[in-house]
Motif scaffolding. Sequence first.
Motif, PDB file in Angstrom:
ATOM      1  N   LEU A 240     -52.224  60.568-116.088  1.00  0.00           N
ATOM      2  CA  LEU A 240     -53.030  60.828-114.926  1.00  0.00           C
ATOM      3  C   LEU A 240     -53.935  61.497-114.935  1.00  0.00           C
ATOM      4  O   LEU A 240     -54.432  62.525-115.447  1.00  0.00           O
ATOM      5  N   TRP A 245     -54.892  56.549-113.283  1.00  0.00           N
ATOM      6  CA  TRP A 245     -54.451  56.336-114.762  1.00  0.00           C
ATOM      7  C   TRP A 245     -55.149  56.168-116.086  1.00  0.00           C
ATOM      8  O   TRP A 245     -56.241  54.771-115.419  1.00  0.00           O
ATOM      9  N   ASN A 385     -44.355  58.067-113.951  1.00  0.00           N
ATOM     10  CA  ASN A 385     -44.494  58.871-114.421  1.00  0.00           C
ATOM     11  C   ASN A 385     -43.600  60.611-114.758  1.00  0.00           C
ATOM     12  O   ASN A 385     -42.590  60.847-115.138  1.00  0.00           O
ATOM     13  N   HIS A 394     -47.604  58.112-118.518  1.00  0.00           N
ATOM     14  CA  HIS A 394     -47.313  57.562-117.770  1.00  0.00           C
ATOM     15  C   HIS A 394     -45.902  56.990-118.842  1.00  0.00           C
ATOM     16  O   HIS A 394     -46.283  56.879-120.094  1.00  0.00           O
TER      17      HIS A 394
END
Length: 544
Positions: A240, A245, A385, A394
């Motif tokens: 992240l 992402w 996540n 993730h």
Amino acid sequence: MDDSQPRFLDDVTVELVKHSASDTDVLWAARVSTAGEQSLDEIGKDPERSKGLINYLMRDRHGSPFEHNAMTFLVSAPIFVFREFHRHRVGWCLAGDSEITLVSEKGHVRRRTIAELYRLWHHGVEDTLPMTRGGVSWHAKAGKWNAQVRIAGVFHYLGLYDTRESAESAVAAFRAENPSKRTRKLASVHRNHVRCYDETTLLASRARILDVMESGVKRLIRLTTAGGRSVRCSVDHAMLTPDGWRKAGELEVGDELMAAGTAPRPSEALIPPSLRRGIGVWTSMQRGRLIKETDTCYLCSGSFPREELTLDHVVPVAADLLKALDERNLAPACRSCHRKKTDSEQALAKRGGKVSIAKPDPIVSIEEDGEEMTYDLSVEGPWHNFLANGIVVHNSYNEESGRYRELQPKFYVPGGARKLVQEGRPGKYVFVEGTEEQHKVVTEAMETSYRQSYAAYQEMLEAGVAREVARAVLPVGLFSSMYATCNARSLMHFLSLRTKSEQAKVPSFPQREIEMVAEKMEAAWAELMPLTHAAFVANGRVAP
């Protein structure tokens, strides 16, 4: 057709949703590492040379050039296929020493390595009590204390003793010399929750672990941040960032990762009660205009009728009062997701102290870090996540959730070409054609079972039972859907295990239903990267 009536399907579907994959990706990666950037202009000018280079890389198992690409598939298949699929998932993996942040219901934080979580999840823990019976008893005829122990059904007589203490010491000494402890799986391990973050507000929350997977030996890189955090992961693992992402292999020094941090807790006194009531009334008045008759929950992507949806402030009122009356900050949310999000935001309504939040942390170094066994978690939504060494990463297995949407009545029934009969012993067996009568028995039994289970599921939903409870009656033949992201190298690993081919150097005997998924994925990949696919087949279908 009535959507509530079960439908029976004998095939799976695989759709290539998006990709950045071509043979030139392999050529680029190989040539830039050996001849430098000036060689990139030559790519594609000599097709035979390109074909020869890819074949050489495949034959001599130079794997990294095949990792600089990505494909995302949407797979629709029976649930039992996904149980096989995620054991051989592709791409996103963490090193075994990555520390995962766990959070209890009361907010207590502790950490375990992901390798330790895998061991506890799948192999249990050593019991503290010996698997023995017996002990000390009074022998009236002899007038002494009798000592004996039973281990695994066998009694061991240890003799008679004048005092109880002497007999107990003999039993303790025997048990110490002959340890007998059993391994068991503790249910509490499967109730662990990880620290996760709302990707809109960046506030900390909790998510239940659904599975812990061993993902095979992978090439790793190490990302180190200015805050002193470091994580070792595969190049495909999603991290992240302030811009969303991104894959670890795409990041550069100076890019920022979102990491665990704290911020001052907003005070409830900043928003007077009368203003809060007014915001609530205004928000309720927008429901009929901003929520359709049937709409989508922005948190779980499930489809719901209007009466099951509420308008949610995407950025909480306590976090930004200026967005309280901004229509662009309102979105439909189902009751379950809205309740979960509200619970996580309650911390904002308290005076003083600090609140856990994800904050940017710049990368100061990126290094190659060898190859070793890797692992991953699957965690519950809506935010898939978790924290690894304090960095937000993730999970890589996003399957349709029966907690947030009503599951549709699509069920798998084997087609006439499906072999039904197993002959031979485990490890050395073959499947052969079934008779017409056997196919009839299978079809009728499955359809009857599916109708009964889905009727029971509907009955519980109509009675107001939560979806996550009602779904327990549904069988593994129910169709589900999943996004699977991979690169060419990891896809080749999957295909080598989940397809049966006379051209394979190492034979594989996959279940037919997952082979159907693999065949469709391979067909799509072969169109994107024909030279790479041809080299894979020519070299015995062994991944580099």
